[in-house]
Write a protein that holds these residues in place. Structure first.
Motif, short mmCIF file in Angstrom:
data_model
loop_
_atom_site.label_atom_id
_atom_site.label_comp_id
_atom_site.label_asym_id
_atom_site.label_seq_id
_atom_site.Cartn_x
_atom_site.Cartn_y
_atom_site.Cartn_z
N ARG A 197 33.42 40.71 38.55
CA ARG A 197 32.67 41.41 37.50
C ARG A 197 33.62 41.83 36.39
NH1 ARG A 197 27.57 43.29 39.44
NH2 ARG A 197 27.26 42.73 41.62
N ALA A 198 33.04 42.23 35.27
CA ALA A 198 33.87 42.73 34.17
C ALA A 198 34.52 44.04 34.59
CB ALA A 198 33.01 42.94 32.93
N GLU A 199 35.82 44.14 34.36
CA GLU A 199 36.58 45.32 34.75
C GLU A 199 37.30 45.93 33.56
OE1 GLU A 199 39.30 44.79 38.00
OE2 GLU A 199 38.08 43.21 38.90
N LEU A 200 37.34 47.27 33.54
CA LEU A 200 38.17 47.96 32.57
C LEU A 200 39.63 47.83 33.00
CD1 LEU A 200 35.93 51.11 32.34
CD2 LEU A 200 36.21 49.41 30.52
N GLY A 201 40.52 48.12 32.11
CA GLY A 201 41.94 48.00 32.45
C GLY A 201 42.41 46.57 32.24
N THR B 54 46.17 43.07 38.35
CA THR B 54 45.77 43.58 39.66
C THR B 54 46.25 42.64 40.75
OG1 THR B 54 43.78 44.58 38.71
CG2 THR B 54 43.84 44.29 41.10
N PRO B 55 46.95 43.14 41.78
CA PRO B 55 47.42 42.26 42.86
C PRO B 55 46.28 41.50 43.50
CG PRO B 55 48.40 44.44 43.04
CD PRO B 55 47.35 44.54 41.99
#
Length: 275
Positions: free
Chosen positions: A262-266, A271-272
């Motif tokens: 999904r679309a993620e902020l940040g 992200t590992p």
């Protein structure tokens, strides 16, 4: 007005707005105020959804999607404020902010490519398009990291103007994608004239396509059309392995949907991996 004319001189008619229309206007006014406040207070942010290689599942680039935050930190769904912004002429300010944020993010993440959408109202505004191109030219070093998405129905609205815009973007080093491919039924000639780099098949034809032979035939036709022009093909709204299997068989290059994230902020590219 017609009623007043029929009534003769010195006659007037009072038109009372329905409660529903009054409520609609109040909601739109409140949403417009919220958008203006969010623009002033830097409460518009980008969320990023991966577009992955169909064979490996590894992200190739990220679509940049606008999110608006209330003062309490709650996220306002785009479907609640973007249509109002379009109706009231605020979408140009949002599109300009998105471009600024994407450029900033591209500088921060030089190894990542970002796509983002230009709204229909904005793309029909000649003065804004010049401003848009000027801003990219002023940041031409990050232009190769940018993919500008135009909806198919928008691109077909004025094919000559759209084709000129695409040429200008590509001359600066950007790539260009047609979003919602299939919704406007692009002809062979129009696709040739636009000279884009990528097409994104409208997710409405992909969703549950494993149960729809008609959708499978249509998507296969779209893929074959795009492949005639050696374009990369993205399938949107991919949600299960059956759809992946079919799309791979059709020769789709890239996949986007909840199955892959999904679309993620940040910065999800930092992200590992869970693998």
């Amino acid at each position: 007005l017609d009623s007043a004319k029929r009534g003769g001189r010195d006659c007037y008619v009072i038109h009372q707005l329905s409660e529903e229309k009054v409520s609609w206007r109040k909601r739109n006014r409140a949403t417009a105020d919220a958008i203006v406040s969010a623009l002033k207070e830097d409460r518009l942010k980008l969320a990023f959804q991966p577009i992955v290689d169909a064979e490996t599942g590894k992200p190739k680039f990220y679509e940049s999607l606008i999110r608006m935050f209330k003062l309490d930190g709650e996220i306002v769904p785009a479907g609640e404020f973007v249509p109002v912004a379009e109706q009231l002429g605020l979408i140009r300010r949002i599109d300009e902010r998105v471009l600024d944020m994407v450029i900033t993010q591209a500088r921060r993440s030089p190894d990542v490519t970002f796509s983002f959408n230009v709204s229909g109202l904005t793309a029909n505004d000649t003065a804004w398009l010049k401003k848009f191109l000027d801003k990219i030219e002023a940041n031409i070093d990050v232009a190769p990291q940018l993919i500008v998405e135009l909806t198919e129905t928008l691109a077909l609205h004025d094919i000559n103007e759209s084709a000129a815009f695409v040429r200008d973007l590509k001359a600066l080093g950007c790539r260009v994608a047609i979003d919602d491919f299939g919704a406007g039924y692009t002809s062979f000639r129009n696709l040739q004239a636009l000279d884009v780099d990528i097409v994104k098949i409208d997710g409405a034809f992909v969703l549950n396509m494993a149960e729809s032979k008609d959708n499978q035939v249509f998507v296969k036709t779209l893929v074959d059309l795009a492949k005639n022009f050696e374009l990369e093909v993205v399938a949107e709204w991919v949600e299960n392995d059956d759809e992946v299997r079919i799309l791979r068989g059709f020769g789709v290059d890239l996949l986007q949907g909840f199955l892959y994230g999904r679309a993620e902020l940040g910065e999800p590219w930092n992200t590992p991996s869970k693998d």
